[in-house]
Design an enzyme around this catalytic site. Structure first.
Site, PDB file in Angstrom:
ATOM      1  N   GLU A 166     -15.907   6.700   4.814  1.00  0.00           N
ATOM      2  CA  GLU A 166     -15.558   5.605   5.598  1.00  0.00           C
ATOM      3  C   GLU A 166     -15.534   6.510   6.952  1.00  0.00           C
ATOM      4  O   GLU A 166     -16.002   8.264   6.768  1.00  0.00           O
ATOM      5  CB  GLU A 166     -14.137   5.732   5.447  1.00  0.00           C
ATOM      6  CG  GLU A 166     -12.811   6.329   5.120  1.00  0.00           C
ATOM      7  CD  GLU A 166     -11.471   5.961   4.866  1.00  0.00           C
ATOM      8  OE1 GLU A 166     -11.332   5.823   3.839  1.00  0.00           O
ATOM      9  OE2 GLU A 166     -11.294   6.290   5.266  1.00  0.00           O
ATOM     10  N   LYS A 177      -2.747   6.513   1.140  1.00  0.00           N
ATOM     11  CA  LYS A 177      -3.050   7.206   2.881  1.00  0.00           C
ATOM     12  C   LYS A 177      -1.828   8.402   3.509  1.00  0.00           C
ATOM     13  O   LYS A 177      -0.952   7.901   3.628  1.00  0.00           O
ATOM     14  CB  LYS A 177      -2.042   5.428   4.076  1.00  0.00           C
ATOM     15  CG  LYS A 177      -3.153   5.206   5.431  1.00  0.00           C
ATOM     16  CD  LYS A 177      -3.109   4.508   5.627  1.00  0.00           C
ATOM     17  CE  LYS A 177      -2.793   4.253   7.100  1.00  0.00           C
ATOM     18  NZ  LYS A 177      -4.395   4.447   7.630  1.00  0.00           N
ATOM     19  N   ARG A 211       1.230  -0.979   0.238  1.00  0.00           N
ATOM     20  CA  ARG A 211       0.128   0.224  -0.028  1.00  0.00           C
ATOM     21  C   ARG A 211       0.918   1.514  -0.464  1.00  0.00           C
ATOM     22  O   ARG A 211       0.453   2.036  -1.054  1.00  0.00           O
ATOM     23  CB  ARG A 211      -1.105  -0.067   1.221  1.00  0.00           C
ATOM     24  CG  ARG A 211      -1.665   1.286   0.906  1.00  0.00           C
ATOM     25  CD  ARG A 211      -3.547   0.726   2.119  1.00  0.00           C
ATOM     26  NE  ARG A 211      -2.457   0.503   3.883  1.00  0.00           N
ATOM     27  CZ  ARG A 211      -3.118   1.018   4.414  1.00  0.00           C
ATOM     28  NH1 ARG A 211      -4.642   0.093   4.858  1.00  0.00           N
ATOM     29  NH2 ARG A 211      -2.574   1.232   5.742  1.00  0.00           N
TER      30      ARG A 211
HETATM   31  C1  COI Z   1      -4.845   2.881  11.240  1.00  0.00           C
HETATM   32  O1  COI Z   1      -6.061   1.887  11.217  1.00  0.00           O
HETATM   33  O2  COI Z   1      -3.647   2.580  11.533  1.00  0.00           O
HETATM   34  C2  COI Z   1      -4.141   4.460  10.817  1.00  0.00           C
HETATM   35  O3  COI Z   1      -3.393   4.492  10.311  1.00  0.00           O
HETATM   36  C3  COI Z   1      -5.745   5.329  11.067  1.00  0.00           C
HETATM   37  C4  COI Z   1      -5.064   6.380  11.930  1.00  0.00           C
HETATM   38  C5  COI Z   1      -6.455   7.092  12.139  1.00  0.00           C
HETATM   39  C6  COI Z   1      -4.704   6.113  13.269  1.00  0.00           C
END
Ligand code: COI
Length: 461
Positions: free
Chosen positions: A343, A260, A158
């Site tokens: 989401e 991300k 990813r």
């Molecule tokens: C995760 O769930 O690992 C994320 O990257 C979300 C983050 C906002 C804590």
């Protein structure tokens, strides 16, 4: 099914028996950077905490770097912290992993450094133009003291996809997994005992080189740090209360919602304000959007001199406003029709109706969650029909259960959703059966309590 039985795996009273200290970290001379340049000119320096190494040396990351041998675990004694009260807050550990490369080159060699603040040129690509990605994965301590990683190669892939979108070089899958492995082992004593939580692993990929005009940065840094964590939401495993956001949107078609990138998650509780001729970066560990600066409870301030191109950290308005009204988080709708589920701020969403579990299809605006993908497979293997499609918001009104998935939240059951003033509740007595069943199946697998028939677990020892 009894709730207690389902969550038994996470509430085990099994305590970690302290192991004798193994080889401890050795102090080595630092290696010069591959390209002979500084990691970052020391122009912007956030306040360092005294027990951290600081990286202000002109030639190297540090004048004396403690490097953990990758072949020997730094120490496997358990850290002296209250394992029973872990939340999802940052806790500094011993080591971080750093690897860097120039634009047009490949990442080649990284190293473990003592955990500490880093220095960035104010003109770094990540600060000015948001050229940065992050990942999140977890390590679990097993009862036999083994350490388990859950699908780390998925995070690696990813990150590579995201890097391509953001014009950044990225580590290979093998480099990524090896870096995670080294970082976890070097910080082994910070992995919570079985049933007490996990070690959250946060890889970052950032444009660390200086740019002024809009362009990819000339230098990139891949960094991994870790922190022991418990439950993400303050509700713990109790159902959360969401509000559907009808005005603001998380992502747009053609944008970066599906990768991300750091900008997708605009910093909650971090504000930049202009005060006379200086910018003040204010960290608020607990603050609501709209608070005035003077009313922040826990405040650390770093005064930094930035050029006119400095960007603001934006508050994630919708989430902060929702939290101020007592909701746990926000559920976003698509930005085109303003009707289909996207989401939650930090996780994917699933809607259960009978034997059918529906979740928004991945189409560019939704993060392809690794927990999402895993839950789809687990649910199908348990006989559920899983549909990845556009899910109209009206389906929430008629659903049996709703739950969220993510690395940090794992599975979080939803107790209620409020949509244009109308509140719908799910289940009168706590966690829904389907959420319980899937939570149990996934977490037992992640913690090594059931056979890994999916081949998703990487054992580190
Ligand atoms: C995760 O769930 O690992 C994320 O990257 C979300 C983050 C906002 C804590």
């Amino acid at each position: 099914m009894e709730r207690g039985a389902v969550f038994a795996g996470l509430h085990s009273n099994h305590l970690l028996s302290p192991l004798s200290s193994r080889a401890s970290a050795s102090t080595l001379s630092p290696s010069p950077l591959a390209d002979g340049r500084h990691f970052c000119p020391p122009l912007l320096k956030l306040p360092s905490q005294s027990h951290f190494a600081s990286y202000s040396n002109k030639q190297h990351f540090s004048s004396s770097i403690h490097v953990a041998s990758p072949t020997s675990n730094a120490t496997s004694e358990s850290a002296d912290i209250d394992w029973d009260n872990l939340g999802f807050g940052f806790m500094p550990t011993d080591y971080m992993y750093v690897m860097k490369c120039s634009q047009g080159e490949n990442f080649s060699e990284g190293q473990l450094l003592r955990f500490g603040n880093i220095e960035l040129n104010p003109s770094a690509g990540i600060l000015n133009y948001g050229q940065g990605l992050f990942e999140g994965l977890k390590a679990y301590r097993k009862h036999d003291r083994n350490i388990l990683l859950f699908r780390p190669e998925e995070n690696a892939m990813r990150l590579r996809m995201g890097a391509e979108r953001m014009c950044m070089p990225s580590p290979t899958v093998e480099q990524f997994v090896e870096a995670v492995r080294e970082t976890v082992l070097a910080n082994e004593k910070w992995i919570p005992p079985p049933g007490k939580g996990s070690m959250y692993i946060r890889p970052l990929l950032m444009g660390s080189g200086a740019v002024l005009g809009l362009a990819p940065a000339p230098e990139y840094t891949f960094l991994i740090y870790v922190s022991p964590v418990g439950n993400y939401f303050k509700e713990g495993l109790a159902p959360i209360n969401l509000v559907v956001e009808t005005e603001m949107h998380r992502a747009t078609p053609g944008g970066t919602g599906g990768v991300k990138t750091i900008g997708n998650y605009a910093a909650e509780g971090a504000f930049c304000v202009r005060r006379s001729k200086k910018w003040l970066l204010i960290h608020c560990e607990s603050a609501e959007y709209g608070d005035s600066c003077s009313s922040f409870r826990s405040v650390r301030i770093a005064e930094i001199s930035l050029g006119p191109s400095a960007r603001l950290w934006l508050v994630l308005k919708a989430q902060s406003a929702a939290k101020a009204k007592g909701y746990s988080d926000v559920l976003y709708l698509d930005s085109v029709h303003k009707r289909f589920l996207e989401e939650v701020s930090s996780c994917n969403v699933f809607v259960v109706k009978g034997n059918v579990i529906s979740t928004p299809a991945i189409k560019g605006t939704i993060l392809p969650g690794i927990t999402r993908k895993s839950i789809i497979d687990v649910a199908r293997s348990q006989g559920f029909q899983v549909e990845e499609r556009m899910v109209p918001v009206e389906e929430l009104l008629d659903a049996d259960e709703v739950f969220c998935t993510g690395t940090a939240v794992v599975i979080s059951p939803v107790g209620s959703i409020t949509y244009i003033g109308k509140r719908v509740s799910y289940g009168s007595s706590g966690v829904g059966l389907v959420s319980q069943q899937l939570y149990s199946a996934l977490t037992r697998l992640q913690m090594g309590l059931t056979e890994d028939t999916m081949d998703w677990i990487l054992e580190l020892k």
